[in-house]
Design a protein around this motif. Structure first.
Motif, mmCIF file in Angstrom:
data_model
loop_
_atom_site.group_PDB
_atom_site.id
_atom_site.type_symbol
_atom_site.label_atom_id
_atom_site.label_comp_id
_atom_site.label_asym_id
_atom_site.label_seq_id
_atom_site.Cartn_x
_atom_site.Cartn_y
_atom_site.Cartn_z
ATOM 1 N N ARG A 117 -25.300 15.010 -7.278
ATOM 2 C CA ARG A 117 -25.572 13.985 -6.270
ATOM 3 C C ARG A 117 -24.532 12.869 -6.332
ATOM 4 N N LYS A 120 -21.362 14.023 -4.788
ATOM 5 C CA LYS A 120 -21.460 14.042 -3.331
ATOM 6 C C LYS A 120 -21.301 12.639 -2.757
ATOM 7 N N ASP A 123 -17.713 11.639 -3.002
ATOM 8 C CA ASP A 123 -16.895 12.280 -1.976
ATOM 9 C C ASP A 123 -17.117 11.635 -0.609
ATOM 10 N N GLU A 124 -18.407 11.301 -0.292
ATOM 11 C CA GLU A 124 -18.680 10.641 0.978
ATOM 12 C C GLU A 124 -18.002 9.277 1.042
ATOM 13 N N ASP A 301 -24.770 15.109 8.695
ATOM 14 C CA ASP A 301 -24.291 14.226 7.629
ATOM 15 C C ASP A 301 -24.058 12.835 8.200
#
Length: 523
Positions: A117, A120, A123-124, A301
């Motif tokens: 998590r 992620k 990366d976002e 997303d």
């Protein structure tokens, strides 16, 4: 005499000159080699201190238990019992080891999930930063150095360029954008003159037979309530925003939930599809607006989190170009955004206005914006100049919903006292519906795409046939509120008015239409 280590009669007895203790020779040799001290007294001891004791050959007497068959059986029984006890102890140890292993594996799995998590989110964040850096250059604008912060909707930092009155500076609506809006307006106005009502539009007698087809529990039971609805007409997908702070995308044909969008910290007050771009917008009472991008696998997303408002966001409305959208908030401002970048181009605040905005909608042609306020006023804006060009008074209570008819002439507004219809050509109210008692507000209004029907939601849902300024608007169907809450909060027509979707203060989305038998007969 017995060995001081084994407790048995030694075969080769030796004695320590220091302690005088008797040992079995092989045992004391091994102990001295390992530890170098007396096993009983703990004093240093070497083999030089050990003296052998000479005795006659010793014949070990047979133990009494092995001298008879019953004694031997008893001995075997004792050995068996000891073996079973030892086996039981080993099984307990094995069970404990398995439990510890299971717990360790669970902790390892949880740690892996947390790491995934965090990766992620990292990366976002990197993706958002990269987008901001790509969109940063804005020549001839004083806010160049701060565009990256504005692009993703971050609130102004303390050192951000501020305009007069300590207000944040915005890039503004450029001449090219105004030209695009004007061109879109001209094209849509021309199309409207030529457009015919669809032959597949549901007739009046079909709407009179509408009944509940299905009910779907989309939101959480601990915070029930659907506050907003929108439909992607091309894909027949229904979106709902809930008090549980989630937005849910639902496939009406298959009856399946496609995606549950989580991220807002308070109730979702408004949801909108931007169909051609597979983009979805959600506004919330947490003061933010989120832009969600659809992917090939059907998931959405979060691409941008817009934090330009300082109070609850109550409305999101999309321009006809599908390139821009407006948000309206209780902070007494509305923001005009570029959809692709998530950049707030302008934030409009009227100094003479002391009212927060509770609803908003674009005119079908896109050059007029309607906003409803907390103090019963409907304000009409020229989008190009961002000027307040007209005000409609007459309601009591906050204006909860606004809907423009596709014919471009009529505006329907809902408030605590009911629904009012306005003629945009003469800027006056020509009809009012006071449908419910003083304790029941009207929560939603919606014209169908053809402009032939108007749906109103309050303690029930009523469908009216659209008339004219002089002709009557007749109620052709009343659908009861089946939630048991007495409050239908939102209503929306499906394509060609083939069905109605209704949200209430329970967690269920309800779909009304013709039963299958009647539908097949109609076709």
């Amino acid at each position: 005499m017995n060995c001081s280590i084994s407790g048995e009669v030694p075969e080769e007895p030796v004695v320590s000159t220091k302690s005088g203790l008797l040992y079995e020779k092989r045992l004391i040799e091994r102990h001295i080699a390992d530890y170098g001290k007396c096993p009983v007294t703990g004093e240093p001891l070497t083999m030089d201190d050990i003296v052998p004791v000479k005795t006659g050959k010793i014949v070990k007497p047979r133990s009494l238990t092995a001298a008879s068959i019953p004694g031997m059986l008893g001995m075997f029984q004792n050995e068996w019992d000891a073996l079973m006890l030892s086996n039981f102890a080993l099984e307990q140890q094995l069970h404990t080891a398995r439990q510890e292993l299971s717990h360790a594996l669970y902790q390892h799995d949880a740690a892996c999930r947390v790491i995934a998590r965090l990766k992620k989110e990292r990366d976002e964040a990197r993706s958002l930063l990269a987008q901001a850096e790509r969109q940063a250059p804005f020549p001839a604008l004083a806010v160049t150095s701060n565009v990256s912060a504005l692009t993703n909707g971050k609130r102004a930092a303390e050192d951000e360029d501020m305009g007069p009155g300590a207000k944040r500076m915005r890039p503004g609506v450029s001449e090219s954008i105004i030209a695009e809006l004007t061109e879109c307006n001209a094209a849509l106005s021309q199309q409207r003159k030529k457009r015919q009502i669809s032959p597949t539009l549901a007739p009046i007698d079909a709407l009179e037979r509408y009944t509940q087809l299905s009910s779907h529990p989309l939101h959480k039971t601990n915070k029930p309530g659907i506050t907003s609805i929108d439909i992607n007409l091309s894909k027949d997908i229904v979106a709902t925003g809930g008090i549980d702070s989630n937005a849910v995308l639902f496939n009406r044909k298959s009856g399946e939930i496609l995606s549950t969008l989580s991220g807002h910290s308070k109730k979702v007050t408004s949801v909108k599809f931007v169909s051609p771009n597979d983009v979805f917008l959600s506004g919330s009472a947490d003061k933010t607006v989120r832009i969600w991008q659809g992917s090939e696998d059907g998931n959405y997303d979060c691409r941008h989190i817009l934090k330009d408002h300082t109070a609850e966001v109550h409305a999101v409305t999309v321009h006809a170009t599908n390139n821009y959208f407006v948000t309206a908030s209780l902070d007494k401002t509305w923001c005009f955004y570029d959809l692709s970048s998530g950049l707030c181009l302008t934030q409009v605040e009227d100094p003479s206005n002391s009212m927060g905005y509770t609803s908003a909608a674009f005119h079908p042609d896109g050059l007029i914006l309607g906003t409803g306020t907390t103090e019963a006023t409907v304000r009409i804006w020229d989008v190009k100049s961002r000027a307040n060009v007209a005000n409609f008074d007459g309601h009591s209570g906050a204006v909860t919903a606004i809907s423009f008819s596709e014919n471009g002439y009529f505006l329907a507004t809902a408030a605590h006292d009911g629904v009012k219809l306005w003629d945009l050509r003469k800027l006056k109210n020509f009809r009012s519906f006071e449908l419910y008692d003083q304790e029941t507000p009207t929560n939603s209004v919606d014209f169908d795409y053809s402009g032939s029907y108007l749906a109103i939601a309050g303690s029930d849902v009523r469908v009216y046939q659209v008339g004219s300024v002089k002709a009557e608007w007749n109620c052709i169907k009343t659908l009861p509120d089946l939630s048991g809450t007495g409050r239908a909060t939102c209503v929306k027509f499906g394509p060609d008015a083939s069905y109605l979707v209704v949200g209430s203060m329970d967690r269920n989305l309800r779909i009304f239409g013709l039963p299958e038998d009647d539908a097949s007969t109609e076709s």
